[in-house]
Design a protein around this motif. Sequence first.
Motif, PDB file in Angstrom:
ATOM      1  N   THR A  42     -19.583   2.562  60.753  1.00 43.67           N
ATOM      2  CA  THR A  42     -18.809   1.327  60.876  1.00 43.67           C
ATOM      3  C   THR A  42     -17.550   1.528  61.726  1.00 43.67           C
ATOM      4  OG1 THR A  42     -17.664   1.776  58.795  1.00 43.67           O
ATOM      5  CG2 THR A  42     -19.666   0.417  58.675  1.00 43.67           C
ATOM      6  N   ALA A  43     -17.520   2.591  62.482  1.00 46.39           N
ATOM      7  CA  ALA A  43     -16.373   2.837  63.364  1.00 46.39           C
ATOM      8  C   ALA A  43     -16.256   1.703  64.378  1.00 46.39           C
ATOM      9  CB  ALA A  43     -16.540   4.171  64.089  1.00 46.39           C
ATOM     10  N   ALA A  44     -15.063   1.457  64.815  1.00 50.88           N
ATOM     11  CA  ALA A  44     -14.806   0.398  65.794  1.00 50.88           C
ATOM     12  C   ALA A  44     -15.602   0.648  67.073  1.00 50.88           C
ATOM     13  CB  ALA A  44     -13.315   0.351  66.118  1.00 50.88           C
ATOM     14  N   PRO A  45     -16.041  -0.415  67.733  1.00 48.57           N
ATOM     15  CA  PRO A  45     -16.779  -0.246  68.987  1.00 48.57           C
ATOM     16  C   PRO A  45     -16.053   0.644  69.994  1.00 48.57           C
ATOM     17  CG  PRO A  45     -16.918  -2.514  68.288  1.00 48.57           C
ATOM     18  CD  PRO A  45     -15.947  -1.822  67.355  1.00 48.57           C
ATOM     19  N   ARG A  46     -14.745   0.512  70.067  1.00 47.88           N
ATOM     20  CA  ARG A  46     -13.987   1.336  71.017  1.00 47.88           C
ATOM     21  C   ARG A  46     -14.119   2.821  70.684  1.00 47.88           C
ATOM     22  NH1 ARG A  46      -9.728   0.736  74.712  1.00 47.88           N
ATOM     23  NH2 ARG A  46      -8.567   2.658  74.960  1.00 47.88           N
ATOM     24  N   LYS A  47     -14.033   3.170  69.407  1.00 46.13           N
ATOM     25  CA  LYS A  47     -14.171   4.578  69.004  1.00 46.13           C
ATOM     26  C   LYS A  47     -15.568   5.091  69.343  1.00 46.13           C
ATOM     27  CE  LYS A  47     -10.210   5.204  66.814  1.00 46.13           C
ATOM     28  NZ  LYS A  47      -9.181   6.052  67.330  1.00 46.13           N
ATOM     29  N   ARG A  48     -16.592   4.268  69.088  1.00 45.42           N
ATOM     30  CA  ARG A  48     -17.955   4.679  69.401  1.00 45.42           C
ATOM     31  C   ARG A  48     -18.124   4.876  70.900  1.00 45.42           C
ATOM     32  NH1 ARG A  48     -19.327   0.228  66.056  1.00 45.42           N
ATOM     33  NH2 ARG A  48     -20.481  -0.656  67.800  1.00 45.42           N
ATOM     34  N   ALA A  49     -17.532   3.975  71.694  1.00 46.50           N
ATOM     35  CA  ALA A  49     -17.628   4.097  73.151  1.00 46.50           C
ATOM     36  C   ALA A  49     -16.896   5.351  73.639  1.00 46.50           C
ATOM     37  CB  ALA A  49     -17.056   2.854  73.826  1.00 46.50           C
ATOM     38  N   GLU A  50     -15.742   5.637  73.071  1.00 52.35           N
ATOM     39  CA  GLU A  50     -14.990   6.838  73.465  1.00 52.35           C
ATOM     40  C   GLU A  50     -15.771   8.101  73.123  1.00 52.35           C
ATOM     41  OE1 GLU A  50     -11.040   6.791  71.803  1.00 52.35           O
ATOM     42  OE2 GLU A  50     -10.628   4.816  72.631  1.00 52.35           O
ATOM     43  N   ALA A  51     -16.365   8.135  71.938  1.00 49.72           N
ATOM     44  CA  ALA A  51     -17.157   9.301  71.534  1.00 49.72           C
ATOM     45  C   ALA A  51     -18.370   9.460  72.434  1.00 49.72           C
ATOM     46  CB  ALA A  51     -17.592   9.172  70.080  1.00 49.72           C
ATOM     47  N   ALA A  52     -18.991   8.355  72.807  1.00 48.09           N
ATOM     48  CA  ALA A  52     -20.142   8.404  73.704  1.00 48.09           C
ATOM     49  C   ALA A  52     -19.717   8.938  75.065  1.00 48.09           C
ATOM     50  CB  ALA A  52     -20.763   7.021  73.841  1.00 48.09           C
ATOM     51  N   TYR A  53     -18.580   8.466  75.574  1.00 47.17           N
ATOM     52  CA  TYR A  53     -18.079   8.949  76.859  1.00 47.17           C
ATOM     53  C   TYR A  53     -17.811  10.452  76.799  1.00 47.17           C
ATOM     54  CZ  TYR A  53     -15.087   9.821  80.837  1.00 47.17           C
ATOM     55  OH  TYR A  53     -14.566  10.365  81.972  1.00 47.17           O
ATOM     56  N   MET A  54     -17.179  10.893  75.730  1.00 48.02           N
ATOM     57  CA  MET A  54     -16.894  12.324  75.574  1.00 48.02           C
ATOM     58  C   MET A  54     -18.190  13.127  75.592  1.00 48.02           C
ATOM     59  SD  MET A  54     -14.003  11.968  72.598  1.00 48.02           S
ATOM     60  CE  MET A  54     -13.920  13.694  72.163  1.00 48.02           C
ATOM     61  N   THR A  55     -19.190  12.620  74.893  1.00 52.29           N
ATOM     62  CA  THR A  55     -20.476  13.324  74.802  1.00 52.29           C
ATOM     63  C   THR A  55     -21.171  13.351  76.150  1.00 52.29           C
ATOM     64  OG1 THR A  55     -20.707  12.612  72.510  1.00 52.29           O
ATOM     65  CG2 THR A  55     -22.715  13.353  73.629  1.00 52.29           C
ATOM     66  N   LEU A  56     -21.268  12.194  76.794  1.00 50.49           N
ATOM     67  CA  LEU A  56     -21.985  12.128  78.064  1.00 50.49           C
ATOM     68  C   LEU A  56     -21.261  12.889  79.170  1.00 50.49           C
ATOM     69  CD1 LEU A  56     -23.115   8.411  77.867  1.00 50.49           C
ATOM     70  CD2 LEU A  56     -24.556  10.456  77.636  1.00 50.49           C
ATOM     71  N   SER A  57     -19.936  12.876  79.162  1.00 48.88           N
ATOM     72  CA  SER A  57     -19.201  13.596  80.202  1.00 48.88           C
ATOM     73  C   SER A  57     -19.310  15.101  80.058  1.00 48.88           C
ATOM     74  CB  SER A  57     -17.730  13.157  80.232  1.00 48.88           C
ATOM     75  OG  SER A  57     -17.071  13.558  79.055  1.00 48.88           O
ATOM     76  N   SER A  58     -19.609  15.577  78.856  1.00 46.89           N
ATOM     77  CA  SER A  58     -19.759  17.026  78.658  1.00 46.89           C
ATOM     78  C   SER A  58     -21.145  17.515  79.067  1.00 46.89           C
ATOM     79  CB  SER A  58     -19.485  17.397  77.204  1.00 46.89           C
ATOM     80  OG  SER A  58     -20.557  16.999  76.383  1.00 46.89           O
ATOM     81  N   GLN A  59     -22.058  16.592  79.369  1.00 46.43           N
ATOM     82  CA  GLN A  59     -23.422  16.953  79.728  1.00 46.43           C
ATOM     83  C   GLN A  59     -23.542  17.389  81.189  1.00 46.43           C
ATOM     84  OE1 GLN A  59     -25.944  16.990  77.247  1.00 46.43           O
ATOM     85  NE2 GLN A  59     -24.071  16.714  76.081  1.00 46.43           N
ATOM     86  N   ASP A  60     -22.534  17.156  81.984  1.00 52.10           N
ATOM     87  CA  ASP A  60     -22.589  17.514  83.419  1.00 52.10           C
ATOM     88  C   ASP A  60     -22.430  18.981  83.649  1.00 52.10           C
ATOM     89  OD1 ASP A  60     -22.926  14.847  83.990  1.00 52.10           O
ATOM     90  OD2 ASP A  60     -20.777  14.499  84.249  1.00 52.10           O
TER      91      ASP A  60
END
Length: 68
Positions: A50-68
């Motif tokens: 139930t985390a805020a959409p912004r927190k979920r988006a930030e976590a997703a960005y952190m995850t995807l940016s570490s995949q490079d």
Amino acid sequence: PSSDPAASLEVQAKAIEADASEYVYNLAELVWNIEPGWGGGPVQTSKLLTAAPRKRAEAAYMTLSSQD
């Protein structure tokens, strides 16, 4: 876009596909300001859902940016 729940869910799905564990750790860090390696149980995990959409988006960005 980070405040749009639909967009947040879409990017969250991509992050989970890329690395589900890292995504959960990143989200836990953003929600509770804790270190990676957190071993939360079902109650703590349910709170992340139930985390805020912004927190979920930030976590997703952190995850995807570490995949490079």
